[in-house]
Design a protein around this motif. Structure first.
Motif, PDB file in Angstrom:
ATOM      1  N   ARG A   1       1.804 -11.502 -45.667  1.00  0.00           N
ATOM      2  CA  ARG A   1       0.457 -12.034 -45.893  1.00  0.00           C
ATOM      3  C   ARG A   1       0.448 -13.556 -45.675  1.00  0.00           C
ATOM      4  O   ARG A   1      -0.453 -14.106 -45.058  1.00  0.00           O
ATOM      5  CB  ARG A   1       0.025 -11.698 -47.333  1.00  0.00           C
ATOM      6  N   THR A   2       1.503 -14.218 -46.172  1.00  0.00           N
ATOM      7  CA  THR A   2       1.598 -15.679 -46.004  1.00  0.00           C
ATOM      8  C   THR A   2       1.647 -16.028 -44.522  1.00  0.00           C
ATOM      9  O   THR A   2       0.933 -16.920 -44.054  1.00  0.00           O
ATOM     10  CB  THR A   2       2.876 -16.208 -46.700  1.00  0.00           C
ATOM     11  N   LEU A   3       2.496 -15.326 -43.764  1.00  0.00           N
ATOM     12  CA  LEU A   3       2.663 -15.652 -42.340  1.00  0.00           C
ATOM     13  C   LEU A   3       1.387 -15.382 -41.547  1.00  0.00           C
ATOM     14  O   LEU A   3       1.021 -16.154 -40.665  1.00  0.00           O
ATOM     15  CB  LEU A   3       3.838 -14.872 -41.754  1.00  0.00           C
ATOM     16  N   ARG A   4       0.696 -14.296 -41.906  1.00  0.00           N
ATOM     17  CA  ARG A   4      -0.546 -13.969 -41.169  1.00  0.00           C
ATOM     18  C   ARG A   4      -1.632 -15.014 -41.413  1.00  0.00           C
ATOM     19  O   ARG A   4      -2.572 -15.130 -40.639  1.00  0.00           O
ATOM     20  CB  ARG A   4      -1.063 -12.588 -41.587  1.00  0.00           C
ATOM     21  N   SER A   5      -1.493 -15.760 -42.488  1.00  0.00           N
ATOM     22  CA  SER A   5      -2.540 -16.740 -42.824  1.00  0.00           C
ATOM     23  C   SER A   5      -2.325 -18.095 -42.131  1.00  0.00           C
ATOM     24  O   SER A   5      -3.170 -18.978 -42.222  1.00  0.00           O
ATOM     25  CB  SER A   5      -2.572 -16.950 -44.336  1.00  0.00           C
ATOM     26  N   ILE A   6      -1.195 -18.256 -41.456  1.00  0.00           N
ATOM     27  CA  ILE A   6      -0.903 -19.578 -40.859  1.00  0.00           C
ATOM     28  C   ILE A   6      -1.807 -19.817 -39.640  1.00  0.00           C
ATOM     29  O   ILE A   6      -1.849 -18.997 -38.724  1.00  0.00           O
ATOM     30  CB  ILE A   6       0.603 -19.693 -40.505  1.00  0.00           C
ATOM     31  N   PRO A   7      -2.543 -20.943 -39.639  1.00  0.00           N
ATOM     32  CA  PRO A   7      -3.540 -21.185 -38.581  1.00  0.00           C
ATOM     33  C   PRO A   7      -2.964 -21.172 -37.162  1.00  0.00           C
ATOM     34  O   PRO A   7      -1.784 -21.458 -36.955  1.00  0.00           O
ATOM     35  CB  PRO A   7      -4.089 -22.576 -38.922  1.00  0.00           C
ATOM     36  N   ALA A   8      -3.836 -20.874 -36.209  1.00  0.00           N
ATOM     37  CA  ALA A   8      -3.429 -20.717 -34.805  1.00  0.00           C
ATOM     38  C   ALA A   8      -2.920 -22.017 -34.191  1.00  0.00           C
ATOM     39  O   ALA A   8      -2.153 -21.990 -33.226  1.00  0.00           O
ATOM     40  CB  ALA A   8      -4.605 -20.179 -33.998  1.00  0.00           C
ATOM     41  N   TYR A   9      -3.357 -23.186 -34.715  1.00  0.00           N
ATOM     42  CA  TYR A   9      -2.911 -24.443 -34.101  1.00  0.00           C
ATOM     43  C   TYR A   9      -1.452 -24.772 -34.416  1.00  0.00           C
ATOM     44  O   TYR A   9      -0.896 -25.725 -33.867  1.00  0.00           O
ATOM     45  CB  TYR A   9      -3.811 -25.621 -34.498  1.00  0.00           C
ATOM     46  N   VAL A  10      -0.815 -23.979 -35.280  1.00  0.00           N
ATOM     47  CA  VAL A  10       0.609 -24.195 -35.605  1.00  0.00           C
ATOM     48  C   VAL A  10       1.457 -23.606 -34.471  1.00  0.00           C
ATOM     49  O   VAL A  10       1.269 -22.456 -34.079  1.00  0.00           O
ATOM     50  CB  VAL A  10       0.964 -23.554 -36.965  1.00  0.00           C
ATOM     51  N   ASP A  11       2.385 -24.424 -33.938  1.00  0.00           N
ATOM     52  CA  ASP A  11       3.182 -23.979 -32.785  1.00  0.00           C
ATOM     53  C   ASP A  11       4.416 -23.182 -33.166  1.00  0.00           C
ATOM     54  O   ASP A  11       4.808 -22.257 -32.477  1.00  0.00           O
ATOM     55  CB  ASP A  11       3.633 -25.208 -31.973  1.00  0.00           C
ATOM     56  N   HIS A  12       5.089 -23.604 -34.239  1.00  0.00           N
ATOM     57  CA  HIS A  12       6.337 -22.950 -34.634  1.00  0.00           C
ATOM     58  C   HIS A  12       6.303 -22.641 -36.133  1.00  0.00           C
ATOM     59  O   HIS A  12       5.830 -23.463 -36.911  1.00  0.00           O
ATOM     60  CB  HIS A  12       7.554 -23.861 -34.407  1.00  0.00           C
ATOM     61  N   VAL A  13       6.845 -21.493 -36.480  1.00  0.00           N
ATOM     62  CA  VAL A  13       6.969 -21.141 -37.901  1.00  0.00           C
ATOM     63  C   VAL A  13       8.435 -20.787 -38.136  1.00  0.00           C
ATOM     64  O   VAL A  13       8.986 -19.930 -37.438  1.00  0.00           O
ATOM     65  CB  VAL A  13       6.071 -19.939 -38.275  1.00  0.00           C
ATOM     66  N   VAL A  14       9.075 -21.492 -39.055  1.00  0.00           N
ATOM     67  CA  VAL A  14      10.483 -21.207 -39.352  1.00  0.00           C
ATOM     68  C   VAL A  14      10.562 -20.652 -40.768  1.00  0.00           C
ATOM     69  O   VAL A  14      10.291 -21.356 -41.739  1.00  0.00           O
ATOM     70  CB  VAL A  14      11.363 -22.479 -39.246  1.00  0.00           C
ATOM     71  N   VAL A  15      10.904 -19.374 -40.872  1.00  0.00           N
ATOM     72  CA  VAL A  15      11.084 -18.755 -42.182  1.00  0.00           C
ATOM     73  C   VAL A  15      12.559 -18.868 -42.532  1.00  0.00           C
ATOM     74  O   VAL A  15      13.416 -18.459 -41.740  1.00  0.00           O
ATOM     75  CB  VAL A  15      10.679 -17.264 -42.165  1.00  0.00           C
ATOM     76  N   VAL A  16      12.866 -19.457 -43.684  1.00  0.00           N
ATOM     77  CA  VAL A  16      14.265 -19.505 -44.109  1.00  0.00           C
ATOM     78  C   VAL A  16      14.433 -18.524 -45.253  1.00  0.00           C
ATOM     79  O   VAL A  16      14.001 -18.777 -46.384  1.00  0.00           O
ATOM     80  CB  VAL A  16      14.708 -20.922 -44.510  1.00  0.00           C
ATOM     81  N   ASP A  17      15.028 -17.379 -44.920  1.00  0.00           N
ATOM     82  CA  ASP A  17      15.323 -16.361 -45.937  1.00  0.00           C
ATOM     83  C   ASP A  17      16.657 -16.759 -46.558  1.00  0.00           C
ATOM     84  O   ASP A  17      17.707 -16.677 -45.929  1.00  0.00           O
ATOM     85  CB  ASP A  17      15.398 -14.986 -45.271  1.00  0.00           C
TER      86      ASP A  17
ATOM     87  N   ASP B   1       4.779 -11.948 -34.945  1.00  0.00           N
ATOM     88  CA  ASP B   1       4.177 -13.195 -34.454  1.00  0.00           C
ATOM     89  C   ASP B   1       5.233 -13.942 -33.633  1.00  0.00           C
ATOM     90  O   ASP B   1       6.298 -14.277 -34.150  1.00  0.00           O
ATOM     91  CB  ASP B   1       3.728 -14.037 -35.673  1.00  0.00           C
ATOM     92  N   PRO B   2       4.966 -14.188 -32.329  1.00  0.00           N
ATOM     93  CA  PRO B   2       5.992 -14.834 -31.489  1.00  0.00           C
ATOM     94  C   PRO B   2       6.340 -16.254 -31.937  1.00  0.00           C
ATOM     95  O   PRO B   2       7.358 -16.803 -31.522  1.00  0.00           O
ATOM     96  CB  PRO B   2       5.359 -14.845 -30.097  1.00  0.00           C
ATOM     97  N   ARG B   3       5.508 -16.852 -32.777  1.00  0.00           N
ATOM     98  CA  ARG B   3       5.802 -18.221 -33.249  1.00  0.00           C
ATOM     99  C   ARG B   3       6.870 -18.222 -34.336  1.00  0.00           C
ATOM    100  O   ARG B   3       7.450 -19.249 -34.654  1.00  0.00           O
ATOM    101  CB  ARG B   3       4.545 -18.859 -33.854  1.00  0.00           C
ATOM    102  N   VAL B   4       7.095 -17.021 -34.916  1.00  0.00           N
ATOM    103  CA  VAL B   4       7.957 -16.959 -36.107  1.00  0.00           C
ATOM    104  C   VAL B   4       9.435 -16.812 -35.754  1.00  0.00           C
ATOM    105  O   VAL B   4       9.835 -15.899 -35.040  1.00  0.00           O
ATOM    106  CB  VAL B   4       7.528 -15.792 -37.029  1.00  0.00           C
ATOM    107  N   LEU B   5      10.234 -17.749 -36.273  1.00  0.00           N
ATOM    108  CA  LEU B   5      11.691 -17.659 -36.169  1.00  0.00           C
ATOM    109  C   LEU B   5      12.210 -17.413 -37.584  1.00  0.00           C
ATOM    110  O   LEU B   5      11.854 -18.153 -38.512  1.00  0.00           O
ATOM    111  CB  LEU B   5      12.239 -18.986 -35.632  1.00  0.00           C
ATOM    112  N   VAL B   6      13.010 -16.379 -37.759  1.00  0.00           N
ATOM    113  CA  VAL B   6      13.564 -16.108 -39.092  1.00  0.00           C
ATOM    114  C   VAL B   6      15.030 -16.527 -39.104  1.00  0.00           C
ATOM    115  O   VAL B   6      15.825 -16.073 -38.283  1.00  0.00           O
ATOM    116  CB  VAL B   6      13.437 -14.609 -39.462  1.00  0.00           C
TER     117      VAL B   6
END
Ligand SMILES: Nc1nc2c(ncn2[C@@H]2O[C@H](COP(=O)(O)OP(=O)(O)O)[C@@H](O)[C@H]2O)c(=O)[nH]1
Ligand SMILES: [Mg+2]
Length: 255
Positions: free
Chosen positions: A22-38, A54-59
């Motif tokens: 839910r958190t990741l789906r809420s990230i606005p479209a103008y954000v280029d990269h999303v780095v999730v640190v598990d 989401d292709p922007r998401v790197l885990v």
């Protein structure tokens, strides 16, 4: 991309399988990269994050839990090396309203600040929306942080932030406090490097998420981090006053 700047969001996540998608789906479209640190989660946080597709998401996964500050060290490094000009941090438990992200990035993108941080305490509904213990504890730790850093900020414990690359490069990120005192530690490093810090009012969001912060952090861990920050400032002040002493002061008395 916003105002010709590449934007990244780092999401520290520890056992957030329930809320991460839910958190990741809420990230606005103008954000280029999303780095999730598990950070060594014992649940399916990584799988849920990847499952968003989401292709922007790197885990990135830490084999063992190292703390939220340590997760951010990893996240900042990955985001800046991906080319981000400004890196924001949003918690993995949906406690940061994505509608506030643009406002948080604005002073950094306009060149008015090197680091912008959320300020929930100045929100008109702060008292009603924040649990009382959090509201009071936060006021006390903010007072301590103002004392230790010399910055006139509020809500020192807010993790909703935006950091410009040049400020990120000016602090020893590898030395950032590994656990929950990291926002205070980062403020200390930033002030020492001469970075400009801005407070931006953001919405306090409290729902059914769990918190890993306990009394131990408020009473011992964060005060310990603040004492370290204050000591570093005193040390830097002593060094600079020694370095700037007029040459005749440094001559032996009978010279
Ligand atoms: N990577 C990592 N993230 C953590 C750790 N502990 C907490 N977090 C994340 O940091 C964010 C804020 O933590 P939380 O316990 O909710 O703090 P609070 O919202 O300030 O009460 C959440 O996204 C957590 O998943 C940790 O040990 N490692
Ligand atoms: Mg939380």
């Amino acid at each position: 991309m916003l105002h010709n700047a590449q934007i990244a969001v780092v999401v520290p996540a520890y056992n957030e399988g329930r809320l991460i998608a839910r958190t990741l789906r809420s990230i606005p479209a103008y954000v280029d990269h999303v780095v999730v640190v598990d950070d060594g989660s014992r649940d399916d946080t990584s799988a849920c994050a990847r499952g968003v597709g989401d292709p922007r998401v790197l885990v990135v996964r830490h084999a063992r839990n190292a703390g939220v500050g340590a997760a951010l060290r990893t996240g900042y490094a990955r985001a800046f090396s991906a080319g981000a000009d400004v890196v924001a941090v949003m918690a993995g438990d949906g406690q940061m309203d994505p509608c506030d992200l643009h406002g948080l990035l604005a002073p950094v993108l306009r060149g008015e600040a090197d680091y912008a941080k959320g300020d929930r305490l100045s929100h008109p509904h702060a008292f009603a929306r924040m649990p009382l213990s959090r509201f009071i504890g936060n006021q006390v730790l903010s007072l301590g942080t103002r004392w230790a850093t010399g910055l006139s900020i509020r809500d020192s414990q807010c993790g909703y932030t935006a950091l410009h690359r040049r400020a990120g490069e000016s602090v020893p990120m590898h030395a950032l406090w590994h656990g929950y005192g990291y926002p205070n530690d980062l403020l200390g490093w930033l002030v020492q490097s001469g970075a400009r810090v801005a407070d931006v009012v953001v919405k306090p969001v409290y729902a059914d998420e769990d918190s890993g912060i306990g009394l131990r952090h408020a009473l011992f861990v964060v005060p310990f981090v603040l004492a370290r920050v204050a000591l570093r400032r005193v040390q830097a002040w002593l060094w600079s006053s020694h370095a700037h002493r007029p040459a005749h002061d440094q001559l032996p008395k009978n010279a």
